[in-house]
Motif scaffolding. Sequence first.
Motif, mmCIF file in Angstrom:
data_model
loop_
_atom_site.group_PDB
_atom_site.id
_atom_site.type_symbol
_atom_site.label_atom_id
_atom_site.label_comp_id
_atom_site.label_asym_id
_atom_site.label_seq_id
_atom_site.Cartn_x
_atom_site.Cartn_y
_atom_site.Cartn_z
ATOM 1 N N ARG A 53 9.833 -11.367 1.693
ATOM 2 C CA ARG A 53 10.069 -9.981 1.281
ATOM 3 C C ARG A 53 9.711 -9.838 -0.200
ATOM 4 N N ASP A 54 8.517 -10.308 -0.554
ATOM 5 C CA ASP A 54 8.108 -10.351 -1.946
ATOM 6 C C ASP A 54 6.994 -9.338 -2.215
ATOM 7 N N LYS A 55 6.421 -9.407 -3.410
ATOM 8 C CA LYS A 55 5.380 -8.471 -3.807
ATOM 9 C C LYS A 55 4.147 -8.601 -2.923
ATOM 10 N N ALA A 56 3.751 -9.828 -2.583
ATOM 11 C CA ALA A 56 2.554 -10.038 -1.766
ATOM 12 C C ALA A 56 2.699 -9.373 -0.399
ATOM 13 N N ALA A 57 3.890 -9.511 0.210
ATOM 14 C CA ALA A 57 4.122 -8.897 1.518
ATOM 15 C C ALA A 57 4.110 -7.371 1.408
ATOM 16 N N ALA A 58 4.760 -6.834 0.375
ATOM 17 C CA ALA A 58 4.786 -5.380 0.178
ATOM 18 C C ALA A 58 3.384 -4.839 -0.078
ATOM 19 N N LEU A 59 2.590 -5.570 -0.836
ATOM 20 C CA LEU A 59 1.236 -5.137 -1.155
ATOM 21 C C LEU A 59 0.358 -5.116 0.091
ATOM 22 N N LYS A 60 0.465 -6.156 0.900
ATOM 23 C CA LYS A 60 -0.320 -6.222 2.135
ATOM 24 C C LYS A 60 0.066 -5.094 3.087
ATOM 25 N N PHE A 61 1.361 -4.831 3.180
ATOM 26 C CA PHE A 61 1.852 -3.760 4.052
ATOM 27 C C PHE A 61 1.352 -2.398 3.587
ATOM 28 N N MET A 62 1.419 -2.133 2.287
ATOM 29 C CA MET A 62 1.026 -0.830 1.765
ATOM 30 C C MET A 62 -0.488 -0.611 1.847
ATOM 31 N N LYS A 63 -1.257 -1.670 1.652
ATOM 32 C CA LYS A 63 -2.702 -1.546 1.802
ATOM 33 C C LYS A 63 -3.070 -1.207 3.247
ATOM 34 N N ALA A 85 6.504 -3.348 -7.893
ATOM 35 C CA ALA A 85 5.432 -4.235 -8.338
ATOM 36 C C ALA A 85 4.141 -3.971 -7.563
ATOM 37 N N ALA A 86 4.257 -3.774 -6.253
ATOM 38 C CA ALA A 86 3.069 -3.521 -5.434
ATOM 39 C C ALA A 86 2.436 -2.169 -5.779
ATOM 40 N N MET A 87 3.261 -1.153 -5.965
ATOM 41 C CA MET A 87 2.742 0.174 -6.271
ATOM 42 C C MET A 87 2.132 0.225 -7.666
ATOM 43 N N LYS A 88 2.658 -0.563 -8.567
ATOM 44 C CA LYS A 88 2.079 -0.635 -9.908
ATOM 45 C C LYS A 88 0.678 -1.222 -9.848
ATOM 46 N N GLU A 89 0.481 -2.230 -9.000
ATOM 47 C CA GLU A 89 -0.845 -2.836 -8.852
ATOM 48 C C GLU A 89 -1.813 -1.878 -8.164
#
Length: 235
Positions: A117-127, A149-153
């Motif tokens: 449940r980290d930034k990498a998982a959130a980023l992959k999900f949002m993409k 963190a994911a939304m900032k990236e």
Amino acid sequence: MTKPANPFRYFNSSPEVIRLVVMMYVKYPLSLRNVEDLLHERGIDVSYETVRYWWNRFGPMFAAEIRKKRVDYMRQHTHWKLHLDEMYVKVSGEMRYLWRAVDHEGEVLESFVTKERDKAAALKFMKKLMKRHGTAKVITTDGLRSYKAAMKELGNARKQKVGRRANNRVENSHQPLRRRERAMLRFRRMKTLQKFASVHASVHNLFNQERHLTSRQTYKERRSEALSEWRSVME
């Protein structure tokens, strides 16, 4: 243009029976044996293993066609609000995370299973979510820092909204899947969880008519339209 092969061509049962079996198992919180017993009362002799095979084979196909039609329609309009949340799911005794996205009307847009449940998982999900459904004016989340963190990236941190009760829409949307989880005596593999969550979301969106917000006449009309659309799947 070559016409696609009929997916029902090798089965003795009619497409109508197969659609009924898949709908009963996915839509309602029933076990495989419950579906077998209910079909027997209708004079349809189908074993619970056949129910399992049919939903595994045809469920993703039905869901994909329903999702394609809805995505094509929804992409014509701008999402003014999305709700993101993650729910805890035990898979063979180990904790896993099911990320889910819901729009402002309660439509389940995306489901994604991860171990972390980290930034990498959130980023992959949002993409994955934005690639299929596009972006939104407001993205409501809980206080998990992985979202920020994911939304900032991704460059849309200014769209994030965090509030105590602002995310109740997606929290309430977890309930139908929780009922299915209990009926299935939990999930045993991440792959099964991912498949069922995606299929269940599409079927739930099709038949979710928000009965408490409409009159009985309107509800009956919308229910008939949903059943007609379901019966036309894969024709």
